[in-house]
Design a protein around this motif. Structure first.
Motif, PDB file in Angstrom:
ATOM      1  N   LYS A  29     -24.755   1.531  61.094  1.00  0.00           N
ATOM      2  CA  LYS A  29     -23.524   0.872  61.506  1.00  0.00           C
ATOM      3  C   LYS A  29     -23.134   1.340  62.911  1.00  0.00           C
ATOM      4  O   LYS A  29     -23.106   2.537  63.187  1.00  0.00           O
ATOM      5  N   THR A  64     -22.206  -7.516  65.672  1.00  0.00           N
ATOM      6  CA  THR A  64     -21.038  -7.826  66.500  1.00  0.00           C
ATOM      7  C   THR A  64     -21.502  -7.954  67.935  1.00  0.00           C
ATOM      8  O   THR A  64     -22.221  -7.078  68.440  1.00  0.00           O
ATOM      9  N   SER A  74     -22.832  -4.264  62.764  1.00  0.00           N
ATOM     10  CA  SER A  74     -21.406  -4.245  62.425  1.00  0.00           C
ATOM     11  C   SER A  74     -20.981  -2.925  61.813  1.00  0.00           C
ATOM     12  O   SER A  74     -21.714  -2.304  61.038  1.00  0.00           O
ATOM     13  N   GLU A  75     -19.795  -2.477  62.182  1.00  0.00           N
ATOM     14  CA  GLU A  75     -19.204  -1.276  61.588  1.00  0.00           C
ATOM     15  C   GLU A  75     -18.730  -1.559  60.167  1.00  0.00           C
ATOM     16  O   GLU A  75     -18.507  -0.644  59.388  1.00  0.00           O
ATOM     17  N   ASN A  76     -18.545  -2.831  59.842  1.00  0.00           N
ATOM     18  CA  ASN A  76     -18.017  -3.217  58.519  1.00  0.00           C
ATOM     19  C   ASN A  76     -19.003  -4.122  57.806  1.00  0.00           C
ATOM     20  O   ASN A  76     -18.707  -5.286  57.512  1.00  0.00           O
ATOM     21  N   GLU A  78     -19.840  -4.071  54.851  1.00  0.00           N
ATOM     22  CA  GLU A  78     -19.374  -4.456  53.524  1.00  0.00           C
ATOM     23  C   GLU A  78     -18.615  -5.779  53.555  1.00  0.00           C
ATOM     24  O   GLU A  78     -18.438  -6.432  52.519  1.00  0.00           O
ATOM     25  N   ASN A  79     -18.167  -6.192  54.737  1.00  0.00           N
ATOM     26  CA  ASN A  79     -17.450  -7.465  54.856  1.00  0.00           C
ATOM     27  C   ASN A  79     -18.366  -8.626  55.258  1.00  0.00           C
ATOM     28  O   ASN A  79     -17.897  -9.739  55.473  1.00  0.00           O
ATOM     29  N   SER A  80     -19.664  -8.351  55.354  1.00  0.00           N
ATOM     30  CA  SER A  80     -20.577  -9.371  55.883  1.00  0.00           C
ATOM     31  C   SER A  80     -20.744 -10.573  54.963  1.00  0.00           C
ATOM     32  O   SER A  80     -21.229 -11.613  55.389  1.00  0.00           O
ATOM     33  N   GLU A 155     -11.381  -1.550  47.506  1.00  0.00           N
ATOM     34  CA  GLU A 155     -12.149  -0.594  48.298  1.00  0.00           C
ATOM     35  C   GLU A 155     -12.517   0.639  47.474  1.00  0.00           C
ATOM     36  O   GLU A 155     -13.617   1.192  47.617  1.00  0.00           O
ATOM     37  N   PRO A 160     -19.720  -2.663  47.485  1.00  0.00           N
ATOM     38  CA  PRO A 160     -19.551  -3.670  48.540  1.00  0.00           C
ATOM     39  C   PRO A 160     -19.818  -5.088  48.075  1.00  0.00           C
ATOM     40  O   PRO A 160     -19.270  -6.038  48.633  1.00  0.00           O
ATOM     41  N   GLY A 164     -16.941  -7.700  48.575  1.00  0.00           N
ATOM     42  CA  GLY A 164     -17.216  -8.825  49.459  1.00  0.00           C
ATOM     43  C   GLY A 164     -16.879 -10.159  48.820  1.00  0.00           C
ATOM     44  O   GLY A 164     -16.242 -11.008  49.435  1.00  0.00           O
ATOM     45  N   SER A 167     -13.075 -10.465  48.396  1.00  0.00           N
ATOM     46  CA  SER A 167     -12.410 -10.746  49.668  1.00  0.00           C
ATOM     47  C   SER A 167     -12.613 -12.202  50.085  1.00  0.00           C
ATOM     48  O   SER A 167     -11.697 -12.845  50.602  1.00  0.00           O
TER      49      SER A 167
END
Length: 234
Positions: A29, A64, A74-76, A78-80, A155, A160, A164, A167
């Motif tokens: 990340k 990103t 990406s730093e996140n 888990e949101n991909s 969270e 994840p 994901g 979300s």
């Protein structure tokens, strides 16, 4: 890190190589990808083709792209899944009620895992959100705190995949909490019972009582589901 593309589907192989580097730990990340020229030469492809792949990975949330064209993992991560799943739900014309059914199943599992994983820091954060909910008289602020509470529990599940999908589901009904609270107020009913459900849920999670946390979340989700039915005239 990258090898020359030889398959008939270069687009897919480029994506596979990048993902494999992340999975193997060669890329982490926040790591920068090689410059486009270097990367294209390593893969044996044109820079325009590489850019198309990078655009796709950016849409998926895997990388990103910053000003100047540099690309980073990406730093996140888990949101991909959020953006593509949200698009899929929209394309399937998922109803609010169907979306709530999915959300309920995921949130119940999150509550169980949150109770299992709850740390002292997690407990303090949950209690702070509850304290702010109790203190606030601004219904818009309270709705936002409601969302924060559910995100925090998601969270804490430390899964994840579940987070994901949950979300992505939430994006379809991002105004649902505000809408339900407004509906309750219009009917001159108190939201106190919803707040009490939140307090009971947090108490169960902090106590590491997985069964109670599961039951509290089920009760809360049934309440939300019933209001959705009323609002939708079901």
């Amino acid at each position: 890190m990258f090898t020359e593309i030889r398959k008939e589907n270069p687009f897919q192989e480029i994506i596979d190589q990048i993902l494999e580097n992340v999975q193997s730990g060669k890329l982490h990340k926040g790591d920068a990808l090689p410059a486009e020229r270097v990367m294209a030469e390593s893969l044996g492809i044109s820079r325009p083709m590489l850019r198309e792949v990078l655009r796709a990975l950016n849409i998926l949330g895997v990388i990103t792209t910053v000003h100047g064209g540099a690309n980073y993992i990406s730093e996140n991560l888990e949101n991909s899944m959020i953006r593509p799943l949200s698009i899929l739900f929209r394309l399937n014309n998922s109803s609010v009620y169907q979306n709530q059914q999915l959300r309920a199943a995921l949130e119940v599992e999150c509550a169980i895992l949150a109770a299992r994983n709850c740390s002292p820091v997690d407990a303090a954060e949950l209690q702070l959100i509850i304290a702010k909910l109790d203190a606030s008289q601004d219904e818009s602020e309270r709705a936002d705190l409601d969302r924060q509470l559910h995100i925090k529990i998601g969270e804490m599940a430390k899964n994840p995949m579940i987070f994901g999908v949950m979300s992505a589901s939430a994006q379809l009904t991002e105004n649902i909490i505000t809408g339900i609270r407004a509906y309750i107020m219009q009917k001159q009913q108190s939201v106190a019972h919803v707040d009490e459900q939140h307090r009971n849920l947090v108490s169960a999670i902090i106590s590491h009582d997985e069964e109670l946390a599961e039951n509290c979340m089920k009760e809360h989700m049934r309440t939300i589901e019933n209001y959705i039915k009323e609002i939708s005239g079901m």
